[in-house]
Design a protein around this motif. Structure first.
Motif, short mmCIF file in Angstrom:
data_model
loop_
_atom_site.label_atom_id
_atom_site.label_comp_id
_atom_site.label_asym_id
_atom_site.label_seq_id
_atom_site.Cartn_x
_atom_site.Cartn_y
_atom_site.Cartn_z
N GLY A 1 7.15 14.41 2.76
CA GLY A 1 6.73 15.18 1.61
C GLY A 1 6.50 14.37 0.35
N GLU A 2 6.80 13.07 0.38
CA GLU A 2 6.66 12.24 -0.81
C GLU A 2 5.70 11.08 -0.62
OE1 GLU A 2 10.35 11.08 -2.57
OE2 GLU A 2 11.21 13.07 -2.31
N GLY A 3 5.55 10.59 0.59
CA GLY A 3 4.61 9.50 0.83
C GLY A 3 5.20 8.35 1.61
N THR A 4 4.37 7.31 1.74
CA THR A 4 4.70 6.16 2.57
C THR A 4 4.38 4.88 1.81
OG1 THR A 4 4.23 7.43 4.56
CG2 THR A 4 4.20 5.02 4.79
N ARG A 5 5.17 3.84 2.08
CA ARG A 5 4.96 2.52 1.49
C ARG A 5 4.91 1.51 2.62
NH1 ARG A 5 7.97 -1.99 -0.80
NH2 ARG A 5 7.12 -2.51 -2.85
N ILE A 6 3.82 0.77 2.71
CA ILE A 6 3.66 -0.29 3.70
C ILE A 6 3.63 -1.61 2.92
CG2 ILE A 6 2.23 -1.29 5.53
CD1 ILE A 6 3.16 1.48 6.30
N VAL B 1 0.87 -1.17 0.00
CA VAL B 1 0.00 0.00 0.00
C VAL B 1 0.91 1.22 0.00
CG1 VAL B 1 -1.79 1.26 1.24
CG2 VAL B 1 -1.77 -1.24 1.29
N GLU B 2 0.72 2.09 -0.98
CA GLU B 2 1.54 3.29 -1.08
C GLU B 2 0.65 4.52 -1.18
OE1 GLU B 2 3.62 2.02 -4.71
OE2 GLU B 2 5.47 2.22 -3.54
N ASP B 3 1.18 5.63 -0.69
CA ASP B 3 0.47 6.89 -0.89
C ASP B 3 1.48 7.97 -1.26
OD1 ASP B 3 1.68 8.01 1.38
OD2 ASP B 3 -0.05 7.70 2.65
N GLU B 4 0.98 9.11 -1.61
CA GLU B 4 1.81 10.26 -1.93
C GLU B 4 1.50 11.40 -0.96
OE1 GLU B 4 0.95 10.99 -6.05
OE2 GLU B 4 2.10 9.24 -6.69
N GLY B 5 1.31 11.02 0.31
CA GLY B 5 0.89 11.98 1.32
C GLY B 5 2.05 12.69 1.99
N TYR B 6 1.84 13.04 3.25
CA TYR B 6 2.80 13.81 4.03
C TYR B 6 4.09 13.05 4.31
CZ TYR B 6 -1.28 16.68 5.11
OH TYR B 6 -2.39 17.46 5.02
N THR C 1 -4.66 1.13 -10.60
CA THR C 1 -4.06 2.36 -11.14
C THR C 1 -4.72 3.59 -10.55
OG1 THR C 1 -5.57 2.26 -13.01
CG2 THR C 1 -3.40 1.26 -13.28
N GLU C 2 -5.82 3.39 -9.83
CA GLU C 2 -6.52 4.52 -9.21
C GLU C 2 -6.32 4.43 -7.70
OE1 GLU C 2 -10.58 4.51 -10.38
OE2 GLU C 2 -10.09 4.16 -12.47
N PRO C 3 -6.23 5.57 -7.03
CA PRO C 3 -6.08 5.52 -5.57
C PRO C 3 -7.31 4.97 -4.88
CG PRO C 3 -6.15 7.79 -6.40
CD PRO C 3 -6.24 6.89 -7.57
N ILE D 1 5.56 -7.05 8.44
CA ILE D 1 5.12 -5.78 7.90
C ILE D 1 6.29 -4.81 7.98
CG2 ILE D 1 4.15 -5.06 10.12
CD1 ILE D 1 1.98 -3.53 8.53
N GLU D 2 6.47 -4.05 6.90
CA GLU D 2 7.56 -3.09 6.85
C GLU D 2 7.05 -1.77 6.29
OE1 GLU D 2 11.48 -5.36 5.64
OE2 GLU D 2 9.81 -5.95 4.33
N ALA D 3 7.55 -0.68 6.83
CA ALA D 3 7.16 0.64 6.36
C ALA D 3 8.40 1.42 5.97
CB ALA D 3 6.41 1.40 7.45
N THR D 4 8.30 2.11 4.84
CA THR D 4 9.32 3.05 4.42
C THR D 4 8.60 4.34 4.06
OG1 THR D 4 9.24 2.23 2.14
CG2 THR D 4 10.96 1.31 3.57
#
Length: 90
Positions: free
Chosen positions: A63-68, A5-10, A84-86, A56-59
């Motif tokens: 300012g670019e986002g998070t990947r779990i 799960v990835e986002d482009e959040g804080y 392809t859609e959030p 479970i691992e988080a990186t």
């Protein structure tokens, strides 16, 4: 099986990455202070993943986002799909 799960959040501050699995942990960063949440989601997820023999691992980059990434044993030939859609969780 691997679920990402990835986002482009804080993003998550490096000092907070070790705390995100602690029940009720919430960052005190001003950008996200008013966000709704209890701080239980990743704590519960980590417990369930580990009970099933996974990890479970988080990186994250501020300012670019998070990947779990969740890795579970078994189901090595499971079908995969890539959205392809959030996905928004309310």
């Amino acid at each position: 099986m691997v679920v990402v799960v990835e986002d482009e959040g804080y993003g998550i501050a490096p000092a907070d990455l070790t705390e995100i699995y602690v029940p009720f942990f919430r960052s005190d960063r001003k950008e996200i202070r008013d966000e709704i949440g209890t701080g239980l989601g990743l704590a519960i997820t980590k417990t369930l993943v580990e009970l099933h023999g996974g990890k479970i691992e988080a990186t994250s980059t501020l300012g670019e986002g998070t990947r779990i990434q969740v890795t579970l044993p078994g189901a090595t030939n499971a079908p995969t799909s890539k959205r392809t859609e959030p996905v928004h969780v309310d």
